[in-house]
Write a protein that holds these residues in place. Structure first.
Motif, PDB file in Angstrom:
ATOM      1  N   MET A 120      -8.794 -57.047  60.183  1.00 45.53           N
ATOM      2  CA  MET A 120      -7.619 -56.387  60.751  1.00 45.53           C
ATOM      3  C   MET A 120      -6.500 -57.411  60.935  1.00 45.53           C
ATOM      4  N   ALA A 121      -5.278 -56.977  60.704  1.00 41.44           N
ATOM      5  CA  ALA A 121      -4.128 -57.867  60.794  1.00 41.44           C
ATOM      6  C   ALA A 121      -3.822 -58.214  62.242  1.00 41.44           C
ATOM      7  N   GLU A 122      -3.434 -59.455  62.435  1.00 41.39           N
ATOM      8  CA  GLU A 122      -2.994 -59.897  63.752  1.00 41.39           C
ATOM      9  C   GLU A 122      -1.491 -59.735  63.840  1.00 41.39           C
ATOM     10  N   ARG A 123      -1.004 -59.443  65.019  1.00 39.41           N
ATOM     11  CA  ARG A 123       0.431 -59.318  65.243  1.00 39.41           C
ATOM     12  C   ARG A 123       0.920 -60.577  65.932  1.00 39.41           C
ATOM     13  N   GLU A 124       1.861 -61.235  65.298  1.00 41.33           N
ATOM     14  CA  GLU A 124       2.467 -62.431  65.899  1.00 41.33           C
ATOM     15  C   GLU A 124       3.885 -62.068  66.294  1.00 41.33           C
ATOM     16  N   GLN A 125       4.199 -62.260  67.566  1.00 40.22           N
ATOM     17  CA  GLN A 125       5.543 -61.931  68.033  1.00 40.22           C
ATOM     18  C   GLN A 125       6.469 -63.123  67.808  1.00 40.22           C
ATOM     19  N   VAL A 126       7.662 -62.822  67.283  1.00 40.45           N
ATOM     20  CA  VAL A 126       8.681 -63.837  67.056  1.00 40.45           C
ATOM     21  C   VAL A 126       9.883 -63.445  67.903  1.00 40.45           C
ATOM     22  N   ALA A 127      10.140 -64.230  68.955  1.00 42.28           N
ATOM     23  CA  ALA A 127      11.231 -63.915  69.876  1.00 42.28           C
ATOM     24  C   ALA A 127      12.546 -64.482  69.358  1.00 42.28           C
ATOM     25  N   ILE A 128      13.575 -63.653  69.395  1.00 40.71           N
ATOM     26  CA  ILE A 128      14.909 -64.104  68.994  1.00 40.71           C
ATOM     27  C   ILE A 128      15.854 -63.966  70.178  1.00 40.71           C
ATOM     28  N   LYS A 129      16.865 -64.825  70.232  1.00 36.11           N
ATOM     29  CA  LYS A 129      17.831 -64.805  71.330  1.00 36.11           C
ATOM     30  C   LYS A 129      19.072 -63.994  70.976  1.00 36.11           C
ATOM     31  N   SER A 130      19.306 -63.793  69.684  1.00 40.23           N
ATOM     32  CA  SER A 130      20.491 -63.067  69.237  1.00 40.23           C
ATOM     33  C   SER A 130      20.167 -61.591  69.036  1.00 40.23           C
ATOM     34  N   GLU A 131      21.181 -60.818  68.663  1.00 42.94           N
ATOM     35  CA  GLU A 131      21.004 -59.379  68.446  1.00 42.94           C
ATOM     36  C   GLU A 131      20.084 -59.109  67.267  1.00 42.94           C
ATOM     37  N   TYR A 132      20.161 -59.956  66.232  1.00 41.74           N
ATOM     38  CA  TYR A 132      19.334 -59.788  65.035  1.00 41.74           C
ATOM     39  C   TYR A 132      19.081 -61.134  64.377  1.00 41.74           C
ATOM     40  N   ILE A 133      18.141 -61.144  63.416  1.00 40.76           N
ATOM     41  CA  ILE A 133      17.866 -62.310  62.586  1.00 40.76           C
ATOM     42  C   ILE A 133      17.700 -61.791  61.162  1.00 40.76           C
ATOM     43  N   LYS A 134      18.217 -62.542  60.204  1.00 46.47           N
ATOM     44  CA  LYS A 134      18.088 -62.117  58.809  1.00 46.47           C
ATOM     45  C   LYS A 134      16.671 -62.406  58.327  1.00 46.47           C
ATOM     46  N   LEU A 135      16.216 -61.593  57.398  1.00 43.09           N
ATOM     47  CA  LEU A 135      14.837 -61.671  56.916  1.00 43.09           C
ATOM     48  C   LEU A 135      14.471 -63.059  56.417  1.00 43.09           C
ATOM     49  N   ASP A 136      15.301 -63.672  55.583  1.00 39.96           N
ATOM     50  CA  ASP A 136      14.957 -64.999  55.057  1.00 39.96           C
ATOM     51  C   ASP A 136      14.883 -66.035  56.174  1.00 39.96           C
ATOM     52  N   ALA A 137      15.766 -65.917  57.164  1.00 39.99           N
ATOM     53  CA  ALA A 137      15.750 -66.845  58.296  1.00 39.99           C
ATOM     54  C   ALA A 137      14.492 -66.647  59.143  1.00 39.99           C
ATOM     55  N   GLU A 147       2.155 -59.100  51.221  1.00 42.20           N
ATOM     56  CA  GLU A 147       1.067 -58.568  50.405  1.00 42.20           C
ATOM     57  C   GLU A 147      -0.177 -59.444  50.420  1.00 42.20           C
ATOM     58  N   ASP A 148      -0.031 -60.765  50.586  1.00 43.37           N
ATOM     59  CA  ASP A 148      -1.187 -61.655  50.495  1.00 43.37           C
ATOM     60  C   ASP A 148      -1.535 -62.342  51.809  1.00 43.37           C
ATOM     61  N   ILE A 149      -0.843 -61.986  52.893  1.00 50.54           N
ATOM     62  CA  ILE A 149      -1.126 -62.563  54.208  1.00 50.54           C
ATOM     63  C   ILE A 149      -1.405 -61.400  55.158  1.00 50.54           C
ATOM     64  N   PRO A 150      -2.553 -61.378  55.826  1.00 55.09           N
ATOM     65  CA  PRO A 150      -2.904 -60.220  56.649  1.00 55.09           C
ATOM     66  C   PRO A 150      -2.093 -60.082  57.936  1.00 55.09           C
ATOM     67  N   ASP A 151      -1.454 -61.154  58.390  1.00 54.06           N
ATOM     68  CA  ASP A 151      -0.746 -61.099  59.678  1.00 54.06           C
ATOM     69  C   ASP A 151       0.559 -60.319  59.570  1.00 54.06           C
ATOM     70  N   ILE A 152       0.978 -59.774  60.688  1.00 53.61           N
ATOM     71  CA  ILE A 152       2.229 -59.034  60.800  1.00 53.61           C
ATOM     72  C   ILE A 152       3.110 -59.759  61.815  1.00 53.61           C
ATOM     73  N   LEU A 153       4.377 -59.957  61.444  1.00 55.07           N
ATOM     74  CA  LEU A 153       5.344 -60.539  62.377  1.00 55.07           C
ATOM     75  C   LEU A 153       6.092 -59.400  63.057  1.00 55.07           C
ATOM     76  N   GLU A 154       6.239 -59.479  64.362  1.00 54.81           N
ATOM     77  CA  GLU A 154       6.994 -58.469  65.098  1.00 54.81           C
ATOM     78  C   GLU A 154       8.143 -59.177  65.806  1.00 54.81           C
ATOM     79  N   VAL A 155       9.355 -58.709  65.557  1.00 51.88           N
ATOM     80  CA  VAL A 155      10.547 -59.290  66.180  1.00 51.88           C
ATOM     81  C   VAL A 155      10.647 -58.758  67.603  1.00 51.88           C
ATOM     82  N   THR A 156      10.828 -59.684  68.542  1.00 54.77           N
ATOM     83  CA  THR A 156      10.994 -59.313  69.951  1.00 54.77           C
ATOM     84  C   THR A 156      12.225 -60.038  70.510  1.00 54.77           C
ATOM     85  N   ALA A 157      12.755 -59.538  71.595  1.00 57.25           N
ATOM     86  CA  ALA A 157      13.873 -60.196  72.287  1.00 57.25           C
ATOM     87  C   ALA A 157      13.305 -61.229  73.251  1.00 57.25           C
ATOM     88  N   SER A 158      14.003 -62.340  73.373  1.00 55.57           N
ATOM     89  CA  SER A 158      13.518 -63.360  74.323  1.00 55.57           C
ATOM     90  C   SER A 158      14.323 -63.315  75.606  1.00 55.57           C
TER      91      SER A 158
END
Length: 75
Positions: free
Chosen positions: A1-18, A64-75
């Motif tokens: 099962m995929a793990e969810r890793e939270q990535v906190a951002i301080k701004s309104e949004y973050i671009k996908l590549d960043a 597609e090749d990494i089971p983890d999921i990144l979830e964007v959160t506000a910090s």
């Protein structure tokens, strides 16, 4: 099962590549661009080819090749 890793951002949004670079999935922006353009990244369950896609808190990113999921959160 995929793990969810939270990535906190301080701004309104973050671009996908960043986000990929910031979270450590890729070492460089160039690597992020390559995997996005190859169709290997999904945003909210749908393949995304736009490296400048704006991600806001609540959005998820998976690969597609990494089971983890990144979830964007506000910090």
């Amino acid at each position: 099962m995929a793990e969810r890793e939270q990535v906190a951002i301080k701004s309104e949004y973050i671009k996908l590549d960043a986000l990929l670079k910031f979270s450590g999935v890729t070492e460089t922006g160039g690597q992020a661009k390559e995997i996005i353009q190859a169709g290997r990244v999904k945003v909210n369950g749908e393949t995304c080819l736009m490296r400048g896609k704006k991600l806001r808190p609540g959005d998820t990113v998976s690969f597609e090749d990494i089971p983890d999921i990144l979830e964007v959160t506000a910090s």
